[in-house]
Motif scaffolding. Structure first.
Motif, short mmCIF file in Angstrom:
data_model
loop_
_atom_site.label_atom_id
_atom_site.label_comp_id
_atom_site.label_asym_id
_atom_site.label_seq_id
_atom_site.Cartn_x
_atom_site.Cartn_y
_atom_site.Cartn_z
N LEU A 102 0.83 -1.21 0.00
CA LEU A 102 0.00 0.00 0.00
C LEU A 102 0.86 1.26 0.00
CD1 LEU A 102 -2.88 -0.91 2.47
CD2 LEU A 102 -3.06 -0.54 0.03
N ARG A 103 1.90 1.25 0.81
CA ARG A 103 2.79 2.42 0.89
C ARG A 103 3.48 2.66 -0.45
NH1 ARG A 103 6.96 1.42 5.16
NH2 ARG A 103 5.12 0.55 6.15
N TRP A 104 3.92 1.58 -1.10
CA TRP A 104 4.58 1.72 -2.39
C TRP A 104 3.62 2.25 -3.45
CZ3 TRP A 104 7.53 -3.62 -2.64
CH2 TRP A 104 8.59 -3.58 -1.73
N ILE A 105 2.38 1.78 -3.42
CA ILE A 105 1.39 2.26 -4.39
C ILE A 105 1.15 3.75 -4.19
CG2 ILE A 105 -1.07 2.16 -4.98
CD1 ILE A 105 -0.90 -0.89 -4.61
N VAL A 106 0.99 4.17 -2.95
CA VAL A 106 0.74 5.59 -2.67
C VAL A 106 1.97 6.44 -3.03
CG1 VAL A 106 0.29 7.26 -0.83
CG2 VAL A 106 -1.02 5.15 -0.95
N ASP A 107 3.16 5.95 -2.70
CA ASP A 107 4.38 6.70 -3.04
C ASP A 107 4.55 6.83 -4.55
OD1 ASP A 107 4.95 7.02 -0.39
OD2 ASP A 107 6.50 5.46 -0.30
N ALA A 108 4.28 5.76 -5.27
CA ALA A 108 4.40 5.81 -6.73
C ALA A 108 3.36 6.76 -7.32
CB ALA A 108 4.24 4.42 -7.33
N ILE A 126 -4.21 0.28 -11.36
CA ILE A 126 -4.38 -0.44 -12.62
C ILE A 126 -3.06 -1.07 -13.06
CG2 ILE A 126 -4.86 -0.14 -15.09
CD1 ILE A 126 -6.98 1.96 -14.22
N ASP A 127 -1.97 -0.31 -12.94
CA ASP A 127 -0.66 -0.85 -13.32
C ASP A 127 -0.30 -2.06 -12.45
OD1 ASP A 127 -0.33 0.96 -15.32
OD2 ASP A 127 1.09 2.24 -14.24
N ALA A 128 -0.54 -1.95 -11.16
CA ALA A 128 -0.22 -3.07 -10.27
C ALA A 128 -1.12 -4.26 -10.56
CB ALA A 128 -0.36 -2.64 -8.81
N TYR A 129 -2.37 -3.99 -10.89
CA TYR A 129 -3.30 -5.08 -11.24
C TYR A 129 -2.84 -5.80 -12.50
CZ TYR A 129 -7.68 -7.50 -12.22
OH TYR A 129 -8.63 -8.46 -12.47
N ASN A 131 0.19 -6.08 -13.41
CA ASN A 131 1.54 -6.57 -13.14
C ASN A 131 2.60 -5.76 -13.89
OD1 ASN A 131 2.93 -8.23 -11.49
ND2 ASN A 131 2.57 -10.10 -12.63
N THR A 132 2.39 -4.45 -13.98
CA THR A 132 3.36 -3.56 -14.58
C THR A 132 3.53 -2.36 -13.65
OG1 THR A 132 1.63 -2.39 -15.80
CG2 THR A 132 2.75 -4.19 -16.95
N GLY A 133 4.40 -1.44 -14.02
CA GLY A 133 4.50 -0.18 -13.28
C GLY A 133 5.60 -0.17 -12.23
N ASN A 134 5.68 0.96 -11.55
CA ASN A 134 6.75 1.21 -10.58
C ASN A 134 6.68 0.29 -9.37
OD1 ASN A 134 7.66 3.27 -12.19
ND2 ASN A 134 6.54 4.86 -11.09
N VAL A 135 5.47 -0.02 -8.93
CA VAL A 135 5.32 -0.81 -7.71
C VAL A 135 5.82 -2.23 -7.93
CG1 VAL A 135 3.66 -1.64 -6.02
CG2 VAL A 135 3.37 0.61 -7.02
N VAL A 136 5.46 -2.82 -9.05
CA VAL A 136 5.89 -4.18 -9.34
C VAL A 136 7.41 -4.21 -9.56
CG1 VAL A 136 5.65 -6.10 -10.96
CG2 VAL A 136 3.64 -4.79 -10.28
N LYS A 137 7.94 -3.16 -10.17
CA LYS A 137 9.39 -3.07 -10.36
C LYS A 137 10.10 -2.98 -9.01
CE LYS A 137 12.91 -0.37 -12.79
NZ LYS A 137 13.90 -0.73 -11.83
N LYS A 138 9.53 -2.23 -8.09
CA LYS A 138 10.12 -2.11 -6.76
C LYS A 138 10.10 -3.46 -6.04
CE LYS A 138 10.37 0.90 -2.86
NZ LYS A 138 10.49 2.29 -2.60
N LYS A 139 9.00 -4.19 -6.19
CA LYS A 139 8.91 -5.52 -5.58
C LYS A 139 9.97 -6.44 -6.17
CE LYS A 139 6.33 -8.95 -6.96
NZ LYS A 139 5.26 -9.89 -7.27
#
Length: 157
Positions: A102-108, A126-129, A131-139
């Motif tokens: 949640l924190r990563w999603i809000v920060d991104a 939507i990006d995390a859903y 499986n793309t975007g900054n949050v998934v890259k951070k994971k």
């Protein structure tokens, strides 16, 4: 942090509109300076945009799918042994996984400049859903770091 007693986990009250503790947690992560009403407007607006764009029903389910793709399973913690500091990979509890995601999603979302927070949050969900975007890259970066340091796993405490 107290060394004598473990802090008691407080239950987050479920959200007013969606009756979900997860949405309430997201609102609390977004909230700054106690402005909960503003945070709720941002989250609800983002959920409306997510529902419009994906057309897959309940936005809470979409948030759950996004969190599933964004939750890290491992992280590294610094551990000092002798004179050296090692990055030791450890498994994370479910609560911490959820909080980090949640924190990563809000920060991104707040890192996306030039667009309102509602739209940025919707885009990140939507990006995390998907499986793309900054949050998934951070994971993935977090997992790579843990994988690279797995030789020090025996130093776990």
């Amino acid at each position: 942090m107290s060394r004598r007693h473990r802090a008691v986990k407080r239950q987050v009250e479920p959200d007013i509109r969606y009756k979900s503790p997860l949405v309430a947690h997201l609102v609390n992560v977004i909230m700054k300076s106690g402005k909960k009403n503003l945070a709720q407007r941002i989250v609800y607006g983002a959920f409306e945009k997510v529902s419009e764009k994906l057309e897959k029903g309940d936005p809470v389910d979409l948030l759950l799918g996004a969190l599933e793709n964004a939750r890290p399973r491992l992280e590294v913690k610094s551990r000092r042994v002798g004179g050296a500091t090692y990055q030791v990979p450890i498994e994370i509890s479910f609560e911490r996984q959820e909080s980090l995601a949640l924190r990563w999603i809000v920060d991104a979302a707040s890192g996306r400049k030039g667009i309102p927070m509602k739209e940025a949050l919707a885009a990140e969900i939507i990006d995390a859903y998907n499986n793309t975007g900054n949050v998934v890259k951070k994971k993935e970066d977090t997992h790579k770091m843990a994988q690279a340091n797995r030789a020090f796993a025996h130093l776990r405490w």
